[in-house]
Scaffold this motif. Structure first.
Motif, PDB file in Angstrom:
ATOM      1  N   MET A  95      -6.955 -10.776 -14.745  1.00  0.00           N
ATOM      2  CA  MET A  95      -7.650  -9.429 -14.518  1.00  0.00           C
ATOM      3  C   MET A  95      -7.654  -9.403 -12.744  1.00  0.00           C
ATOM      4  O   MET A  95      -8.106  -7.870 -12.585  1.00  0.00           O
ATOM      5  N   PHE A  96      -8.248  -9.761 -11.493  1.00  0.00           N
ATOM      6  CA  PHE A  96      -9.014  -9.835 -11.000  1.00  0.00           C
ATOM      7  C   PHE A  96      -8.036 -10.034  -9.664  1.00  0.00           C
ATOM      8  O   PHE A  96      -8.259 -10.138  -8.366  1.00  0.00           O
ATOM      9  N   GLU A  97      -7.052 -10.798  -9.575  1.00  0.00           N
ATOM     10  CA  GLU A  97      -6.267 -11.385  -8.779  1.00  0.00           C
ATOM     11  C   GLU A  97      -5.995 -10.377  -7.788  1.00  0.00           C
ATOM     12  O   GLU A  97      -5.954 -10.718  -6.596  1.00  0.00           O
ATOM     13  N   GLU A  98      -5.211  -8.983  -8.229  1.00  0.00           N
ATOM     14  CA  GLU A  98      -4.190  -9.041  -7.180  1.00  0.00           C
ATOM     15  C   GLU A  98      -6.187  -7.760  -5.930  1.00  0.00           C
ATOM     16  O   GLU A  98      -5.933  -7.814  -5.080  1.00  0.00           O
ATOM     17  N   ILE A  99      -6.856  -7.947  -7.006  1.00  0.00           N
ATOM     18  CA  ILE A  99      -8.461  -6.901  -6.457  1.00  0.00           C
ATOM     19  C   ILE A  99      -8.243  -8.546  -5.013  1.00  0.00           C
ATOM     20  O   ILE A  99      -8.743  -7.737  -3.273  1.00  0.00           O
ATOM     21  N   LEU A 100      -8.372  -9.300  -5.187  1.00  0.00           N
ATOM     22  CA  LEU A 100      -9.090 -10.375  -4.456  1.00  0.00           C
ATOM     23  C   LEU A 100      -8.273 -10.447  -3.458  1.00  0.00           C
ATOM     24  O   LEU A 100      -8.324 -10.721  -2.084  1.00  0.00           O
ATOM     25  N   GLU A 101      -6.795 -10.656  -3.519  1.00  0.00           N
ATOM     26  CA  GLU A 101      -5.830 -10.316  -2.907  1.00  0.00           C
ATOM     27  C   GLU A 101      -5.651  -9.609  -1.612  1.00  0.00           C
ATOM     28  O   GLU A 101      -5.637  -9.601  -0.184  1.00  0.00           O
ATOM     29  N   ASN A 102      -5.715  -8.293  -1.694  1.00  0.00           N
ATOM     30  CA  ASN A 102      -6.304  -6.938  -1.158  1.00  0.00           C
ATOM     31  C   ASN A 102      -7.313  -7.298  -0.124  1.00  0.00           C
ATOM     32  O   ASN A 102      -7.074  -7.235   0.713  1.00  0.00           O
ATOM     33  N   ILE A 103      -8.611  -7.836  -0.062  1.00  0.00           N
ATOM     34  CA  ILE A 103      -9.472  -8.069   0.361  1.00  0.00           C
ATOM     35  C   ILE A 103      -9.038  -9.713   1.661  1.00  0.00           C
ATOM     36  O   ILE A 103      -9.225  -9.071   2.787  1.00  0.00           O
ATOM     37  N   ASN A 104      -8.265 -10.520   1.016  1.00  0.00           N
ATOM     38  CA  ASN A 104      -8.234 -11.531   1.958  1.00  0.00           C
ATOM     39  C   ASN A 104      -6.579 -11.027   2.826  1.00  0.00           C
ATOM     40  O   ASN A 104      -6.754 -11.475   3.436  1.00  0.00           O
ATOM     41  N   ARG A 105      -6.324  -9.916   2.455  1.00  0.00           N
ATOM     42  CA  ARG A 105      -5.128  -9.440   2.723  1.00  0.00           C
ATOM     43  C   ARG A 105      -5.046  -8.613   4.297  1.00  0.00           C
ATOM     44  O   ARG A 105      -4.760  -8.548   5.604  1.00  0.00           O
ATOM     45  N   LYS A 106      -6.204  -7.693   3.780  1.00  0.00           N
ATOM     46  CA  LYS A 106      -6.350  -6.231   4.043  1.00  0.00           C
ATOM     47  C   LYS A 106      -7.540  -6.657   5.349  1.00  0.00           C
ATOM     48  O   LYS A 106      -8.126  -5.826   6.421  1.00  0.00           O
ATOM     49  N   HIS A 107      -8.675  -7.813   5.194  1.00  0.00           N
ATOM     50  CA  HIS A 107      -9.250  -8.285   5.404  1.00  0.00           C
ATOM     51  C   HIS A 107     -10.012  -6.782   5.825  1.00  0.00           C
ATOM     52  O   HIS A 107     -10.709  -6.722   7.515  1.00  0.00           O
ATOM     53  N   PRO A 108     -10.548  -5.657   4.865  1.00  0.00           N
ATOM     54  CA  PRO A 108     -11.528  -4.705   5.530  1.00  0.00           C
ATOM     55  C   PRO A 108     -12.788  -4.003   6.033  1.00  0.00           C
ATOM     56  O   PRO A 108     -13.400  -5.283   5.830  1.00  0.00           O
ATOM     57  N   LEU A 109     -12.723  -3.021   7.164  1.00  0.00           N
ATOM     58  CA  LEU A 109     -14.006  -2.855   7.377  1.00  0.00           C
ATOM     59  C   LEU A 109     -14.936  -2.038   7.036  1.00  0.00           C
ATOM     60  O   LEU A 109     -14.740  -0.661   6.361  1.00  0.00           O
ATOM     61  N   VAL A 110     -16.332  -2.826   7.118  1.00  0.00           N
ATOM     62  CA  VAL A 110     -17.382  -1.717   5.768  1.00  0.00           C
ATOM     63  C   VAL A 110     -18.147  -1.204   6.755  1.00  0.00           C
ATOM     64  O   VAL A 110     -18.569  -2.291   7.239  1.00  0.00           O
ATOM     65  N   HIS A 111     -18.401   0.042   6.603  1.00  0.00           N
ATOM     66  CA  HIS A 111     -19.762   0.460   7.631  1.00  0.00           C
ATOM     67  C   HIS A 111     -20.705   1.285   6.759  1.00  0.00           C
ATOM     68  O   HIS A 111     -20.695   1.336   5.635  1.00  0.00           O
ATOM     69  N   ALA A 112     -21.503   0.062   6.956  1.00  0.00           N
ATOM     70  CA  ALA A 112     -22.965   0.163   5.953  1.00  0.00           C
ATOM     71  C   ALA A 112     -24.957   1.040   6.851  1.00  0.00           C
ATOM     72  O   ALA A 112     -24.536   0.757   7.830  1.00  0.00           O
ATOM     73  N   ILE A 113     -24.997   1.951   6.470  1.00  0.00           N
ATOM     74  CA  ILE A 113     -26.534   2.190   7.263  1.00  0.00           C
ATOM     75  C   ILE A 113     -27.028   1.994   5.656  1.00  0.00           C
ATOM     76  O   ILE A 113     -27.093   2.627   4.684  1.00  0.00           O
ATOM     77  N   THR A 114     -28.292   1.267   6.056  1.00  0.00           N
ATOM     78  CA  THR A 114     -28.447   0.482   5.306  1.00  0.00           C
ATOM     79  C   THR A 114     -29.981   0.444   5.623  1.00  0.00           C
ATOM     80  O   THR A 114     -30.310   0.442   6.610  1.00  0.00           O
ATOM     81  N   ASN A 115     -30.589  -1.085   5.064  1.00  0.00           N
ATOM     82  CA  ASN A 115     -31.801  -0.495   4.593  1.00  0.00           C
ATOM     83  C   ASN A 115     -32.342  -2.197   5.869  1.00  0.00           C
ATOM     84  O   ASN A 115     -31.303  -3.099   5.879  1.00  0.00           O
ATOM     85  N   TYR A 116     -33.703  -1.945   6.724  1.00  0.00           N
ATOM     86  CA  TYR A 116     -33.902  -3.534   7.532  1.00  0.00           C
ATOM     87  C   TYR A 116     -34.294  -4.196   7.046  1.00  0.00           C
ATOM     88  O   TYR A 116     -34.121  -5.215   7.499  1.00  0.00           O
ATOM     89  N   VAL A 117     -34.508  -4.388   5.946  1.00  0.00           N
ATOM     90  CA  VAL A 117     -35.580  -5.549   4.750  1.00  0.00           C
ATOM     91  C   VAL A 117     -33.907  -6.477   4.363  1.00  0.00           C
ATOM     92  O   VAL A 117     -34.209  -7.854   5.146  1.00  0.00           O
TER      93      VAL A 117
END
Lengths: 274, 274, 274
Positions: free
Chosen positions: B1-23
């Motif tokens: 079910m999730f095969e393509e989802i995981l493949e895309n992460i490994n293939r695309k190495h996405p860049l994630v911008h996080a505005i988040t807490n310091y904890v």
């Protein structure tokens, strides 16, 4: 080669003032302690002059810069200059935003920087005044390789002359150079880039090593770079043998630094002088 | 079910911008790296548009919000909308203070949110415009159980329709739904609530998964929720066998993510489609 | 001696509001969770009154203070006073800068503090209104020893009378005292000072213990100090046996807290009442 450098840290227990990002700050503090120095993080403009005055080195890291802390970085930097303390700059993500690039250049203009430590994309951004860093990682088109090594050493020495700072470029092959002498360092392991903060920790480590060796900054920086890389190699072996993952890697790399000594370093270092 | 989802992460190495807490920011960064993406944390209003423009997804987490960062969150969110990037919102502690509740609602008003991830109390606060969260934990009167599951799925789908965002409610039983389809996920372990940051890490993970799968956000979110829960189960088994405690749990949950693959996930996932 | 103190934590699961520094905040949150309490970190002036109103104790730590958060500390402190909640102050680095010293004194003036926890240099700075702390570590000229113990107990009790707060001085020998009664605690291990945050974690722990035991603050504080020290001892033994280093120490000290119970504590505690 690095015996005196390490002895001075153990003997002087240098105090390092770090104005750094909130992502990796805890790792930086623990790495500073692990190597035998003592860190103090303080970023309010009302106290940075007092704090830097009791320290042996200042580390400026723009990982999560904002207007409030940039002003404090400049004030602390000027005071460190006045006191003759080494100032280490980590231009995290320079090239990823105009704001970062300009802040890095402004710091170089207003503060006499002793050592700049970054990946190749960040360092090229410093050189060119603009860049194409992929976030906080190096652009893969920019790698230092055996093929372009001579050219990269030339580039590093020229940049050192231009900025007046020693330059430490880290990646698969590390180059540490001033305008006339370069160390090529082959310690390290690719897994170091699978956790956040190995670059920031190294910059803090350079601060500690330079703080204890103010008359020998180039050698101190080379020692820090080699030592960090060696800890990465030892950590990889342990994580691999124990079938663990990246967060254990983060733990053990600090563990290995806390147990480092000159024998381990001299046995494991892969340092060449050019 | 999730095969393509995981493949895309490994293939695309996405860049994630996080505005988040310091904890929990360091854990979020390391979790993002562990799953195969690359995080960048940047919260100054002068650079968030540049940063989000080089990224594949934006994560907004209000864990330690303040006026300076809220303005940056909105600016980054609008830019992400303009670029068509997925925006993930974690309304940490919504209901615990008027300021948090109002900020979460304001973000929903000003920014088109793709996925909202929270515990049941936070999500109910979003729905009702006020709440009674016990700090950053869910109120125990609010739990999703087998008895109220149908009703809770209905609630989630209705809220998705109302907000235009997919909803991920996490707890003993997790629900991931848009207005017409729901995933019920039974992965996870109670020990996950004995450390700080499992929720924040999951939200960052959703950012990475969605960043690599922009055309399949619901499935990507379900995959992230199942994967995080499975890592929690595997971590508990290891910590229990080795008689360790909560901080080792924190280390190993990231370790397991860094060694995750589609075989492990498909074997361990407990996902039901409704 | 500490049975009821620990029972109350397990029974009440106290909620602790912490306004603290970004260096050790994650460790503080995980330590609070490990001992059976629940932490919430919130430092914006717009929400601190709401947050403290749902909590059982307030912890103020000036480790990375700035003007924005100082105002929030004072506002939260006044509200906690109004509600009759215990307020714990950690004057990190008081003496290292004029700004820190003055902030600590201002907090004591504007807020009724229940317990002050610091190293000897920080506590002496509070007493004298100025100081010579070496960064965030104690000055070695200031140590509590067997030779000056009676005199130091007298000093602690006098300072307690002067400030109206209970005082916890931690170091090789710990003293916890109000104006008439003192606990001398010999738990702990020198390796605790080789990581950042053991002091901050202890202060958060005191917040949790006091939050669950509002009618018994002195005993609760002594229990927290002894318990933290004991975890340090147990951790050292494990790290030593496994030939690990300082970052593993950081992991295991929280692990041991998460597995602590009254039997382990009563067996290991080294507490003397004077």
């Amino acid at each position: 080669m690095f015996e005196e450098i390490l002895e001075n840290i153990n003997r002087k227990h240098p105090l390092v003032h770090a104005i750094t990002n909130y992502v990796t700050v805890n790792d930086c503090a623990n790495m500073a302690l692990a190597c035998g120095s003592s860190p103090i993080m303080a970023d309010d403009i009302n106290e940075v002059e007092d704090i830097v005055s009791i320290c042996n080195a200042l580390v400026i890291n723009i990982g999560t810069l904002n207007e409030r802390t940039i002003a404090a970085m400049i004030k602390a930097g000027k005071k460190a200059n006045e006191l003759g303390l080494p100032v280490i700059l980590d231009p995290v993500g320079a090239g990823a935003s105009k704001f970062r690039t300009e802040t890095a250049l402004e710091l170089l203009k207003q503060v006499k920087i002793s050592v700049i430590r970054g990946n190749i994309s960040e360092i090229k951004t410093i050189d060119q005044g603009s860049g194409t860093t992929k976030g906080v990682d190096a652009d893969s088109n920019d790698t230092v390789t055996y093929d372009n090594l001579d050219q990269m050493i030339q580039f590093t020495e020229t940049l050192s002359e231009k900025t007046g700072a020693m330059i430490a470029i880290t990646g698969a092959i590390d180059i540490v150079a001033d305008k006339e002498k370069a160390f090529v360092i082959k310690n390290g392991h690719p897994m170091m880039s699978r956790i956040t903060g190995t670059g920031c920790m190294l910059t803090t480590l350079i601060g500690a090593y330079c703080g204890a060796n103010p008359d020998n900054l180039l050698l101190a920086t080379a020692a820090a770079v080699s030592c960090m890389g060696l800890c990465g190699e030892l950590t990889f072996e342990k994580v691999w043998a124990q079938k663990e993952g990246t967060s254990s890697f983060r733990t053990y790399i600090i563990d290995f630094m806390s147990n480092m000594d000159v024998e381990i370093l001299e046995r494991g270092m892969k340092v060449e002088i050019r």
